[in-house]
Scaffold this active site. Structure first.
Site, PDB file in Angstrom:
ATOM      1  N   SER A  49       0.841  -1.196   0.000  1.00 12.06           N
ATOM      2  CA  SER A  49       0.000   0.000   0.000  1.00 12.06           C
ATOM      3  C   SER A  49       0.873   1.242   0.000  1.00 12.06           C
ATOM      4  O   SER A  49       1.969   1.250   0.575  1.00 12.06           O
ATOM      5  CB  SER A  49      -0.907   0.028   1.233  1.00 12.06           C
ATOM      6  N   LYS A  84       3.504  -3.758   7.248  1.00 12.53           N
ATOM      7  CA  LYS A  84       3.736  -4.099   5.836  1.00 12.53           C
ATOM      8  C   LYS A  84       5.164  -3.729   5.433  1.00 12.53           C
ATOM      9  O   LYS A  84       5.854  -4.487   4.743  1.00 12.53           O
ATOM     10  CB  LYS A  84       2.732  -3.373   4.940  1.00 12.53           C
ATOM     11  N   ASP A 137       4.858   7.508   5.955  1.00 14.53           N
ATOM     12  CA  ASP A 137       4.269   8.370   6.992  1.00 14.53           C
ATOM     13  C   ASP A 137       3.754   7.531   8.153  1.00 14.53           C
ATOM     14  O   ASP A 137       2.684   6.916   8.050  1.00 14.53           O
ATOM     15  CB  ASP A 137       3.125   9.189   6.395  1.00 14.53           C
ATOM     16  N   PRO A 138       4.483   7.489   9.278  1.00 16.32           N
ATOM     17  CA  PRO A 138       4.042   6.684  10.431  1.00 16.32           C
ATOM     18  C   PRO A 138       2.665   7.062  10.959  1.00 16.32           C
ATOM     19  O   PRO A 138       1.980   6.233  11.564  1.00 16.32           O
ATOM     20  CB  PRO A 138       5.131   6.948  11.485  1.00 16.32           C
TER      21      PRO A 138
END
Length: 317
Positions: free
Chosen positions: A168, A201, A173-174
């Site tokens: 994805s 992921k 960006d955490p």
């Protein structure tokens, strides 16, 4: 009139084909491709497309018997041999290793993913999403993917093996909104736990790349789709990029989404065109022409990655 003599070796061969679908595929022509998560929307689309293409001999992996039954009942899935669908809990490493003879598999397409659902609770007027028991991202997107990667690499023959992953966009960006889904406070520590699907992921992707670095016969392709939509495929110009950068690759107003069928098509073409797609990690979106705009549907998948000029996603970000 043609007669067939049933010999003992032939009987043994037929018995082997019945017992193990991977062994059955090994005597045929075409690439032997396993699709995990074949009961999900993207995995099902990929499985369907592979079944309809003579270049491939696919096997689908689903997590439950109910998922297998659903696939067999789906009239859009051109399958008449239920041994082509294997039931296996991908989070169970031993079960994954024993599900197939992995040395007979050319390509593994990983389409498994944690899927959040409304929990029935509300917060600030919005529904709260949670993952079902046993479906947390750490279990599915890390442990489950690692188990599959290990099976494909440890069950190796001397030939080249290929792992294609449907991941994805958003992994750089955490605090991406997808990471927030399923997070909750631990009642004992008060700390946030759960969720973080994109981080898990990404951890799996790094693990696969490290595996490939130490094993020159293990190749990977990692596809980061934008927002997945259920619209017809093969009707858009596909846009590739890296590191969630929409502006450089497509422009400020470029789309954020891509049809699942197009993602599945790219994964299938990655299976077919190993030389082009090996050891590549990229983002994928689809541009739908506006009214009056000339359509430019992507058809030449051998050149899809050309705009990247060899760039891959940067996992140091």
């Amino acid at each position: 009139m043609i007669s067939i003599v049933i010999t003992l070796p032939l009987l043994c061969l037929l018995a082997t084909m019945s017992a193990n679908p991977a062994d059955a595929l090994s005597i045929g022509l075409g690439l032997k491709v396993v699709v995990s998560g074949a009961g999900g929307q993207t995995g099902k689309s990929l499985f369907r497309q592979l079944l309809g293409d003579d270049d491939f001999l696919p096997i689908g992996i689903v997590r439950t018997q109910a998922s297998k039954d659903s696939l067999l009942e789906d009239k859009s899935i051109p399958i008449d041999d239920e041994s082509r669908i294997v039931v296996c809990d991908v989070a169970d490493e031993a079960a994954v290793m024993g599900a197939l003879d992995w040395s007979n598999i050319d390509t593994l397409c990983i389409c498994t993913s944690g899927t959040p659902r409304p929990s029935g609770e509300m917060k600030d007027g919005r529904p709260v999403f949670a993952y079902p028991e046993g479906g947390d991202p750490e279990i599915v997107d890390w442990i489950g993917q690692k188990s599959q990667i290990d099976a494909m690499s440890q069950g190796a023959s001397s030939s080249v093996r290929h792992i294609v992953v449907c991941s994805s966009m958003g992994g750089t960006d955490p605090e991406n909104m997808l990471n927030v889904l399923g997070r909750k406070k631990d009642s004992e520590t008060g700390k946030e736990v759960g969720g973080n699907i994109l981080l898990w992921k990404r951890k799996s992707e790094k693990y696969l790349i490290e595996k490939s670095t130490s094993d020159s016969d293990l190749k990977y392709t990692i596809v980061h789709p934008g927002g997945l939509i259920n619209e017809p495929g093969n009707q858009r110009e596909l846009i590739v990029g890296v590191d969630d950068d929409r502006v450089t690759y497509g422009g400020e107003d470029s789309p954020r989404t891509v049809p699942r069928n197009d993602v599945a098509r790219v994964m299938m073409e990655a299976c077919r065109n190993l030389a082009t797609y090996q050891n590549r990690s990229f983002d994928l979106r689809g541009h739908e022409p506006k009214e009056g705009e000339e359509s430019c549907v992507t058809t030449d998948f051998s050149k899809l990655l050309d705009p990247l000029e060899g760039k891959n996603c940067d996992y140091s970000l």
